[in-house]
Write a protein that holds these residues in place. Structure first.
Motif, mmCIF file in Angstrom:
data_model
loop_
_atom_site.group_PDB
_atom_site.id
_atom_site.type_symbol
_atom_site.label_atom_id
_atom_site.label_comp_id
_atom_site.label_asym_id
_atom_site.label_seq_id
_atom_site.Cartn_x
_atom_site.Cartn_y
_atom_site.Cartn_z
ATOM 1 N N ALA A 1 0.826 -1.208 0.000
ATOM 2 C CA ALA A 1 0.000 0.000 0.000
ATOM 3 C C ALA A 1 0.859 1.256 0.000
ATOM 4 O O ALA A 1 0.530 2.258 -0.651
ATOM 5 C CB ALA A 1 -0.932 -0.013 1.223
ATOM 6 N N HIS A 2 1.986 1.201 0.730
ATOM 7 C CA HIS A 2 2.893 2.353 0.789
ATOM 8 C C HIS A 2 3.504 2.625 -0.579
ATOM 9 O O HIS A 2 3.582 3.783 -1.015
ATOM 10 C CB HIS A 2 3.989 2.086 1.816
ATOM 11 C CG HIS A 2 4.988 3.196 1.943
ATOM 12 N ND1 HIS A 2 4.656 4.441 2.419
ATOM 13 C CD2 HIS A 2 6.311 3.248 1.627
ATOM 14 C CE1 HIS A 2 5.728 5.218 2.412
ATOM 15 N NE2 HIS A 2 6.737 4.529 1.929
ATOM 16 N N LYS B 1 3.764 5.867 -5.550
ATOM 17 C CA LYS B 1 3.665 5.910 -7.010
ATOM 18 C C LYS B 1 2.594 6.902 -7.444
ATOM 19 O O LYS B 1 2.795 7.712 -8.371
ATOM 20 C CB LYS B 1 3.348 4.519 -7.552
ATOM 21 C CG LYS B 1 3.264 4.448 -9.065
ATOM 22 C CD LYS B 1 2.956 3.027 -9.525
ATOM 23 C CE LYS B 1 2.838 2.970 -11.056
ATOM 24 N NZ LYS B 1 2.510 1.601 -11.520
ATOM 25 N N GLU B 2 1.459 6.862 -6.775
ATOM 26 C CA GLU B 2 0.373 7.772 -7.112
ATOM 27 C C GLU B 2 0.763 9.220 -6.812
ATOM 28 O O GLU B 2 0.404 10.139 -7.565
ATOM 29 C CB GLU B 2 -0.882 7.388 -6.330
ATOM 30 C CG GLU B 2 -1.491 6.065 -6.775
ATOM 31 C CD GLU B 2 -2.669 5.650 -5.913
ATOM 32 O OE1 GLU B 2 -2.883 6.310 -4.861
ATOM 33 O OE2 GLU B 2 -3.367 4.680 -6.266
ATOM 34 N N ALA B 3 1.504 9.424 -5.714
ATOM 35 C CA ALA B 3 1.940 10.775 -5.355
ATOM 36 C C ALA B 3 2.916 11.324 -6.387
ATOM 37 O O ALA B 3 2.830 12.495 -6.787
ATOM 38 C CB ALA B 3 2.581 10.773 -3.979
ATOM 39 N N VAL B 4 3.864 10.499 -6.837
ATOM 40 C CA VAL B 4 4.838 10.924 -7.844
ATOM 41 C C VAL B 4 4.141 11.250 -9.159
ATOM 42 O O VAL B 4 4.422 12.281 -9.802
ATOM 43 C CB VAL B 4 5.907 9.830 -8.056
ATOM 44 C CG1 VAL B 4 6.781 10.148 -9.270
ATOM 45 C CG2 VAL B 4 6.775 9.693 -6.816
ATOM 46 N N GLU B 5 3.223 10.379 -9.571
ATOM 47 C CA GLU B 5 2.505 10.606 -10.826
ATOM 48 C C GLU B 5 1.637 11.870 -10.739
ATOM 49 O O GLU B 5 1.568 12.653 -11.699
ATOM 50 C CB GLU B 5 1.637 9.393 -11.155
ATOM 51 C CG GLU B 5 2.446 8.157 -11.522
ATOM 52 C CD GLU B 5 1.570 6.934 -11.725
ATOM 53 O OE1 GLU B 5 0.366 7.021 -11.390
ATOM 54 O OE2 GLU B 5 2.085 5.905 -12.207
ATOM 55 N N LEU C 1 12.193 11.127 -3.345
ATOM 56 C CA LEU C 1 12.540 9.721 -3.322
ATOM 57 C C LEU C 1 14.020 9.545 -3.669
ATOM 58 O O LEU C 1 14.699 10.495 -4.066
ATOM 59 C CB LEU C 1 11.661 8.943 -4.300
ATOM 60 C CG LEU C 1 10.151 9.080 -4.077
ATOM 61 C CD1 LEU C 1 9.397 8.153 -5.023
ATOM 62 C CD2 LEU C 1 9.778 8.794 -2.631
ATOM 63 N N LYS C 2 14.514 8.330 -3.525
ATOM 64 C CA LYS C 2 15.928 8.065 -3.780
ATOM 65 C C LYS C 2 16.326 8.371 -5.220
ATOM 66 O O LYS C 2 17.477 8.726 -5.490
ATOM 67 C CB LYS C 2 16.253 6.611 -3.435
ATOM 68 C CG LYS C 2 16.204 6.317 -1.941
ATOM 69 C CD LYS C 2 16.601 4.881 -1.653
ATOM 70 C CE LYS C 2 16.585 4.602 -0.164
ATOM 71 N NZ LYS C 2 16.971 3.194 0.147
ATOM 72 N N ASP C 3 15.403 8.196 -6.145
ATOM 73 C CA ASP C 3 15.708 8.471 -7.548
ATOM 74 C C ASP C 3 15.520 9.942 -7.907
ATOM 75 O O ASP C 3 15.641 10.324 -9.076
ATOM 76 C CB ASP C 3 14.848 7.601 -8.464
ATOM 77 C CG ASP C 3 13.351 7.860 -8.280
ATOM 78 O OD1 ASP C 3 12.994 8.691 -7.418
ATOM 79 O OD2 ASP C 3 12.555 7.223 -8.996
ATOM 80 N N ALA D 1 12.747 11.699 -7.582
ATOM 81 C CA ALA D 1 11.366 12.039 -7.918
ATOM 82 C C ALA D 1 10.716 12.801 -6.760
ATOM 83 O O ALA D 1 10.976 12.529 -5.582
ATOM 84 C CB ALA D 1 10.575 10.778 -8.220
ATOM 85 N N LEU D 2 9.884 13.773 -7.124
ATOM 86 C CA LEU D 2 9.183 14.579 -6.132
ATOM 87 C C LEU D 2 7.767 14.064 -5.928
ATOM 88 O O LEU D 2 7.121 13.623 -6.878
ATOM 89 C CB LEU D 2 9.134 16.042 -6.579
ATOM 90 C CG LEU D 2 10.494 16.751 -6.707
ATOM 91 C CD1 LEU D 2 10.321 18.091 -7.406
ATOM 92 C CD2 LEU D 2 11.120 16.953 -5.334
ATOM 93 N N THR D 3 7.293 14.141 -4.704
ATOM 94 C CA THR D 3 5.933 13.688 -4.404
ATOM 95 C C THR D 3 5.003 14.843 -4.054
ATOM 96 O O THR D 3 3.826 14.621 -3.782
ATOM 97 C CB THR D 3 5.951 12.697 -3.227
ATOM 98 O OG1 THR D 3 6.486 13.352 -2.066
ATOM 99 C CG2 THR D 3 6.812 11.479 -3.549
ATOM 100 N N ASP D 4 5.536 16.066 -4.048
ATOM 101 C CA ASP D 4 4.722 17.232 -3.691
ATOM 102 C C ASP D 4 4.952 18.328 -4.725
ATOM 103 O O ASP D 4 5.993 18.981 -4.731
ATOM 104 C CB ASP D 4 5.106 17.725 -2.293
ATOM 105 C CG ASP D 4 4.137 18.768 -1.752
ATOM 106 O OD1 ASP D 4 3.713 19.631 -2.537
ATOM 107 O OD2 ASP D 4 3.829 18.712 -0.550
#
Length: 289
Positions: A157-158, A163-167, A212-214, A216-219
């Motif tokens: 779930a995490h 994934k959804e946050a990054v997208e 994230l480590k790669d 990628a931004l989630t916000d």
């Protein structure tokens, strides 16, 4: 004339007929060999219970009582809540708990995702918890499996949420900055990264899951805010106070300068990468990855 002998004979005849008159026929108060020995019990519930059990004699009932007593004597009795630890330890031992936590033979549960690491240290802790709770081997493995599968579901779930946050963040930034492969998007993205690095926030944001480590931004809102901060901090007319790059791009063909590129790569590699991309050059050729 009646003689004494005649009287004796008369009395003898009368007494001789006594057994016939006193003999009782079956069913007229005499014992019946086929009757239940428990028929005379006063309590109807007890009689019914005995009939259902099929006991035919007192001996059958006595044997059953002995067997039942033996079973009760060998059965487990749960100690009182305030019983001494020694009494509880004896109970757990009889119930199948191993002598020591290390004696549990726990294994990785079937059905766990292959990419989910199995935490051996946590499994070791689980053995201690299971032993303290008094679990036998089967109970410990069953609870361990349920716990591991619950962890797997949480991890799944995490990952899905990230994934959804990054997208979602990427879609929002594309609407604001344009396509991801466009110079505008790349410039804004790099400004945001540079600002966060300059302020020493990258590690904190990685720990909190914003980055994230790669990379990628989630916000998206945070990315846009730091892009604006970066543009203020690193505007071309005053790049970190370095006038050598003010209004110039040493990577462009008409302004090309190895001296300026070398100085810029050494002093501000992030700025060098950005200017190289703006000039249509591969940053890795000059700055590295």
């Amino acid at each position: 004339m009646t003689t004494a002998d005649d009287g004796s004979v008369a009395r003898s005849d009368a007494s001789a007929g006594t057994p016939d008159t006193q003999q009782q026929a079956p069913g007229n108060g005499s014992p019946d060999a086929n009757a239940s020995p428990f028929a005379g019990l006063q309590d109807e519930g007890t009689r019914t219970w005995i009939e259902k059990k099929g006991y035919k004699s007192v001996e059958d009932l006595a044997k059953a009582a002995v067997n039942q007593e033996s079973i009760i004597g060998s059965s487990l009795r749960v100690p009182a809540q305030d019983a001494p630890k020694e009494e509880w330890d004896k109970f757990y031992s009889k119930a199948g708990r191993p002598d020591k936590p290390d004696a549990y033979e726990l294994k990785r549960p079937d059905g766990l995702p292959e990419d989910l690491p199995y935490d051996e240290a946590l499994a070791g802790n689980f053995k201690g918890w299971a032993h303290k709770a008094g679990l036998n081997g089967s109970q410990a493995q069953s609870l361990h499996d349920a716990f591991a599968h619950a962890q797997a579901e949480q991890a799944k779930a995490h990952v899905t949420a990230l994934k959804e946050a990054v997208e979602g963040a990427a879609d929002a930034l594309v609407k604001e900055w344009g396509p991801q492969d466009s110079p505008g998007f790349k410039s804004k993205h790099e400004m945001a990264n540079r600002a966060m690095k300059k302020l020493g926030l990258v590690e904190s944001f990685q720990k909190s899951g914003i980055i994230l480590k790669d990379g990628a931004l989630t916000d998206a809102n945070l990315a846009k805010a730091f892009a604006a901060i970066g543009e203020k901090m690193f505007s071309e007319d005053s790049v970190d106070g370095d006038a050598s790059t003010s209004g110039k791009n040493p990577f462009k063909d008409d302004q090309f300068s190895l001296t300026e590129i070398g100085r810029l790569v050494k002093s501000d590699p992030e700025q060098a990468r950005r200017l190289a991309r703006e000039a249509g050059k591969d940053p890795a050729q000059w700055v590295g990855k």
